[in-house]
Design a protein around this motif. Structure first.
Motif, PDB file in Angstrom:
ATOM      1  N   THR A  73       0.819  -1.219   0.000  1.00 22.35           N
ATOM      2  CA  THR A  73       0.000   0.000   0.000  1.00 22.35           C
ATOM      3  C   THR A  73       0.850   1.266   0.000  1.00 22.35           C
ATOM      4  O   THR A  73       0.622   2.161  -0.795  1.00 22.35           O
ATOM      5  CB  THR A  73      -0.939   0.053   1.226  1.00 22.35           C
ATOM      6  OG1 THR A  73      -0.217  -0.414   2.354  1.00 22.35           O
ATOM      7  CG2 THR A  73      -2.157  -0.801   1.003  1.00 22.35           C
ATOM      8  N   GLU A  89     -11.485   0.124  -4.069  1.00 22.80           N
ATOM      9  CA  GLU A  89     -11.560  -1.108  -3.290  1.00 22.80           C
ATOM     10  C   GLU A  89     -10.945  -2.287  -4.027  1.00 22.80           C
ATOM     11  O   GLU A  89     -10.193  -3.078  -3.446  1.00 22.80           O
ATOM     12  CB  GLU A  89     -13.016  -1.430  -2.954  1.00 22.80           C
ATOM     13  CG  GLU A  89     -13.395  -1.056  -1.542  1.00 22.80           C
ATOM     14  CD  GLU A  89     -14.847  -1.309  -1.288  1.00 22.80           C
ATOM     15  OE1 GLU A  89     -15.296  -2.457  -1.485  1.00 22.80           O
ATOM     16  OE2 GLU A  89     -15.549  -0.352  -0.895  1.00 22.80           O
ATOM     17  N   PHE A  92      -7.107  -2.234  -3.894  1.00 22.75           N
ATOM     18  CA  PHE A  92      -6.493  -2.745  -2.666  1.00 22.75           C
ATOM     19  C   PHE A  92      -6.691  -4.244  -2.534  1.00 22.75           C
ATOM     20  O   PHE A  92      -5.834  -4.951  -2.008  1.00 22.75           O
ATOM     21  CB  PHE A  92      -7.037  -2.016  -1.437  1.00 22.75           C
ATOM     22  CG  PHE A  92      -6.443  -0.661  -1.284  1.00 22.75           C
ATOM     23  CD1 PHE A  92      -5.064  -0.501  -1.240  1.00 22.75           C
ATOM     24  CD2 PHE A  92      -7.235   0.467  -1.198  1.00 22.75           C
ATOM     25  CE1 PHE A  92      -4.496   0.749  -1.116  1.00 22.75           C
ATOM     26  CE2 PHE A  92      -6.668   1.718  -1.068  1.00 22.75           C
ATOM     27  CZ  PHE A  92      -5.299   1.864  -1.030  1.00 22.75           C
ATOM     28  N   ALA A 169      -6.076  -6.423   6.254  1.00 27.31           N
ATOM     29  CA  ALA A 169      -6.518  -5.173   6.890  1.00 27.31           C
ATOM     30  C   ALA A 169      -5.408  -4.131   6.840  1.00 27.31           C
ATOM     31  O   ALA A 169      -5.675  -2.934   6.768  1.00 27.31           O
ATOM     32  CB  ALA A 169      -6.930  -5.440   8.334  1.00 27.31           C
ATOM     33  N   ALA A 170      -4.142  -4.594   6.831  1.00 30.33           N
ATOM     34  CA  ALA A 170      -3.012  -3.660   6.746  1.00 30.33           C
ATOM     35  C   ALA A 170      -2.897  -3.072   5.354  1.00 30.33           C
ATOM     36  O   ALA A 170      -2.195  -2.095   5.145  1.00 30.33           O
ATOM     37  CB  ALA A 170      -1.708  -4.365   7.128  1.00 30.33           C
ATOM     38  N   ALA A 171      -3.583  -3.669   4.377  1.00 31.91           N
ATOM     39  CA  ALA A 171      -3.568  -3.133   3.022  1.00 31.91           C
ATOM     40  C   ALA A 171      -4.917  -2.485   2.702  1.00 31.91           C
ATOM     41  O   ALA A 171      -5.370  -2.476   1.563  1.00 31.91           O
ATOM     42  CB  ALA A 171      -3.255  -4.229   2.014  1.00 31.91           C
ATOM     43  N   SER A 172      -5.556  -1.949   3.739  1.00 25.57           N
ATOM     44  CA  SER A 172      -6.809  -1.190   3.580  1.00 25.57           C
ATOM     45  C   SER A 172      -7.946  -1.980   2.958  1.00 25.57           C
ATOM     46  O   SER A 172      -8.808  -1.415   2.297  1.00 25.57           O
ATOM     47  CB  SER A 172      -6.592   0.077   2.755  1.00 25.57           C
ATOM     48  OG  SER A 172      -5.461   0.749   3.186  1.00 25.57           O
ATOM     49  N   VAL A 173      -7.972  -3.299   3.143  1.00 24.27           N
ATOM     50  CA  VAL A 173      -9.107  -4.093   2.681  1.00 24.27           C
ATOM     51  C   VAL A 173     -10.070  -4.240   3.859  1.00 24.27           C
ATOM     52  O   VAL A 173      -9.642  -4.538   4.966  1.00 24.27           O
ATOM     53  CB  VAL A 173      -8.656  -5.489   2.190  1.00 24.27           C
ATOM     54  CG1 VAL A 173      -9.850  -6.337   1.811  1.00 24.27           C
ATOM     55  CG2 VAL A 173      -7.715  -5.345   1.013  1.00 24.27           C
ATOM     56  N   THR A 174     -11.370  -3.994   3.623  1.00 20.66           N
ATOM     57  CA  THR A 174     -12.332  -4.152   4.720  1.00 20.66           C
ATOM     58  C   THR A 174     -12.659  -5.619   4.877  1.00 20.66           C
ATOM     59  O   THR A 174     -13.675  -6.093   4.402  1.00 20.66           O
ATOM     60  CB  THR A 174     -13.648  -3.386   4.448  1.00 20.66           C
ATOM     61  OG1 THR A 174     -13.657  -2.993   3.093  1.00 20.66           O
ATOM     62  CG2 THR A 174     -13.805  -2.232   5.359  1.00 20.66           C
ATOM     63  N   ALA A 178     -11.023  -6.016  10.097  1.00 20.02           N
ATOM     64  CA  ALA A 178     -11.286  -4.573  10.084  1.00 20.02           C
ATOM     65  C   ALA A 178     -12.711  -4.292  10.548  1.00 20.02           C
ATOM     66  O   ALA A 178     -12.961  -3.378  11.345  1.00 20.02           O
ATOM     67  CB  ALA A 178     -11.058  -4.019   8.682  1.00 20.02           C
ATOM     68  N   SER A 182     -14.078  -2.144  13.967  1.00 20.79           N
ATOM     69  CA  SER A 182     -15.019  -1.027  14.044  1.00 20.79           C
ATOM     70  C   SER A 182     -16.275  -1.411  14.806  1.00 20.79           C
ATOM     71  O   SER A 182     -16.877  -0.576  15.491  1.00 20.79           O
ATOM     72  CB  SER A 182     -15.362  -0.513  12.644  1.00 20.79           C
ATOM     73  OG  SER A 182     -15.835  -1.547  11.847  1.00 20.79           O
TER      74      SER A 182
ATOM     75  N   ILE B 222      -0.682  -3.089  13.128  1.00 21.56           N
ATOM     76  CA  ILE B 222      -2.075  -2.818  12.739  1.00 21.56           C
ATOM     77  C   ILE B 222      -2.872  -2.252  13.916  1.00 21.56           C
ATOM     78  O   ILE B 222      -3.763  -1.436  13.722  1.00 21.56           O
ATOM     79  CB  ILE B 222      -2.720  -4.111  12.186  1.00 21.56           C
ATOM     80  CG1 ILE B 222      -1.965  -4.543  10.927  1.00 21.56           C
ATOM     81  CG2 ILE B 222      -4.193  -3.905  11.867  1.00 21.56           C
ATOM     82  CD1 ILE B 222      -2.320  -5.910  10.423  1.00 21.56           C
TER      83      ILE B 222
END
Lengths: 224, 311
Positions: A73, A89, A92, A169-174, A178, A182, B222
């Motif tokens: 990323t 999306e 990523f 999740a570290a590569a901004s994938v929901t 992740a 939330s 993370i």
């Protein structure tokens, strides 16, 4: 408990799990192909190919997956502006699949190589002595036995790959981890239920793969 | 078979020429790929010397890399010790004849082996920062640190519990029978005879588990744990050399793990002369390379599914 049921409706828990399963599916295929090529490199009698295979395996298997994902990323996408898709999306997602595949390829490579090593030399010698040349001997005699011998390590790699999809999740994938983060942030009182749901989901995915691996390796075991 | 490979016979003159030509082509292709990557990086200004220098100079080490490395090593070492304790206790229970307790231990071990470490970390991070910290038992700023250690302990402890179990099983039942004959109970036999021997057998496997713990500690990034990767990112953000600083972090991780793997192999060779058990060990998380001998040891490994790797 009621709050928890409605919470499951608010968040796309099933969709998030589906993201992980898709990540695992695509990465498994790509990592297996790459691992197979690496294994061929390492088995081949060509010195430079052997060197490439060994160097790749030794470097990548010692790198944390998180580092690879972050590199994807922040460096590949953020610094070098490499994009795989105009959709944010999807881009990523593809980056995460690449990261997972590149990271797990050495593990598949070593699994296949250990399978090849279970084949006794006599098998190849017998194949040659009945007149089979290189490719038929490899295709008909050595690899079928090698892949049977590699079932257990390949199964274990598939399991760890499936669990490692959470690192996306570290590569901004929901993905599910992740979503879990939330969910807990906004509903701290339901923390335990949320955790157990996610954990149970993983048990549901991982344990059958383990059982299937054991069953397959027993069924396919080469009788020697 | 001089090459040691099943697939290839010893090459004759024709095959040798073919290998030579393939080798040349591969070298040229490889050089071309490396040149292309370097050219592209150069075009983007990523090879500028100051960018690399800022990632490895004294300031970088003093304020970013060393502090990050200390946190990474510290959390990994503590997690190694605690997971060893966890593994010994649960491995012991799983070998005891008392069925209900054994079943409980099996469920616990299987559960923590199936749940991804990151999911455990996220949960404990929330638990520590939202439930424990308000009671004053823990500083909220320490929550990432403790959650990394707890998650690593539970996962790797479960793996070590399996190692203990398989180590004891690899000893053969003669050891236990002898212990029972001289009047020991099952618990005494495990505690005084079997597990101490199994520990020697396990030592190399334990060290290779340390490589996995070290790699997993980077997951703390993370949830905001200030380990090597996070410090490197800060370094990169501060000096505009994010690529260079992350590459340096990766190199540090690779070299650390490389040395550890190398030590593990030396240790496993040394120990093999000191015990009747099997001390050989695969590379961390890798399938074991048993050459043409699907012998006892490799079957034990497969039996417990050790080829488990983590990031």
């Amino acid at each position: 408990m009621d709050g928890f049921i409605s919470l499951l409706g608010d968040y796309a828990v099933v969709e998030a799990f589906w993201t992980n399963i898709r990540l695992a599916f695509f990465s498994c295929i790509a990592a297996f192909i790459l691992g197979f090529v690496l294994a061929l490199f390492r088995i081949s009698p060509v010195p430079s190919l052997q060197w490439v295979g060994t160097a790749y395996v030794n470097t990548v298997r010692n790198t944390p997956l998180t580092v690879i994902m972050v590199m994807g990323t922040l460096v590949i996408w953020g610094q070098l502006n490499v994009t795989f898709s105009s959709d944010f999306e999807t881009n990523f997602f593809i980056l995460a699949v690449w990261g997972l595949s590149l990271y797990h390829a050495p593990f598949f490579c070593e699994a296949i190589r250990s399978g090849v090593n279970t084949v006794p030399v006599g098998q190849a010698e017998a194949a040659r002595s009945i007149g089979l040349s290189f490719l038929p001997a490899a295709r008909l005699v050595v690899f079928p036995q090698a892949l049977r011998g590699a079932v257990t390590p390949i199964g274990n790699t598939v399991i760890s790959l499936t669990k490692n999809t959470t690192v996306a999740a570290a590569a901004s994938v929901t993905d599910i981890s992740a979503v879990m983060q939330s969910m807990i942030e906004l509903n701290p009182n339901l923390m335990i239920y949320i955790f157990l749901t996610v954990a149970f989901g993983f048990c549901l995915i991982v344990i059958p793969i383990g059982l299937l691996t054991t069953w397959l390796s027993n069924r396919l075991a080469v009788d020697r | 078979m001089s090459s040691g490979s099943v697939l290839f016979d010893a090459p004759g003159p024709k095959a040798r020429r073919r290998i030579f030509i393939t080798n040349m082509i591969a070298v040229i292709l490889l050089a071309a790929i490396v040149a292309l990557v370097l050219w592209q990086l150069g075009n983007q200004g990523q090879l500028a010397p100051h960018r690399w220098w800022n990632a490895v100079n004294g300031t970088a080490w003093q304020h970013y890399l060393v502090p990050g490395l200390i946190f990474t090593l510290q959390s990994a070492l503590i997690a190694l010790v605690t997971s060893l304790l966890f593994g010994l206790i649960f491995g012991f229970i799983r070998l005891m004849p008392f069925v209900p307790l054994r079943a409980l231990a099996t469920v616990v071990v299987e559960f923590f082996r199936a749940v991804p470490v990151l999911v455990l970390m996220v949960f404990f991070y929330s638990f520590f920062s939202l439930v424990v910290a308000p009671t004053g038992a823990m500083d909220a700023r320490d929550a990432p640190y403790f959650s990394v250690i707890t998650a690593l302990t539970l996962y790797n402890g479960a793996v070590i519990a399996e190692l203990v179990r398989s180590g004891v099983r690899s000893l053969g039942k003669g050891q236990r029978e002898a212990a029972l004959t001289i009047g020991m109970t099952r618990g005494q036999s495990l505690r005084l005879v079997e597990i101490p021997q199994a520990l020697v057998v396990m030592l190399p496997a334990l060290m290779s588990q340390f490589v996995i713990i070290l790699k997993d500690s980077a997951l703390g990034y993370i949830i905001g744990f200030a380990e090597l990767l996070r410090y490197s990112r800060q370094l990169g953000a501060g000096y505009g050399n994010i690529m260079q600083s992350i590459v340096i972090a990766a190199i540090i991780f690779i070299m650390l793990n490389f040395v550890l793997t190398w030590l593990t192999q030396i240790l496993s060779r040394r120990l093999s002369s000191r015990t009747s058990g099997d001390t050989t060990v695969e590379n961390p998380g890798m399938a074991k390379q048993t050459l043409k001998d699907p012998s006892r040891s490799s079957r034990i490994r497969e039996d417990i599914g050790i080829a488990e790797d983590k990031p």
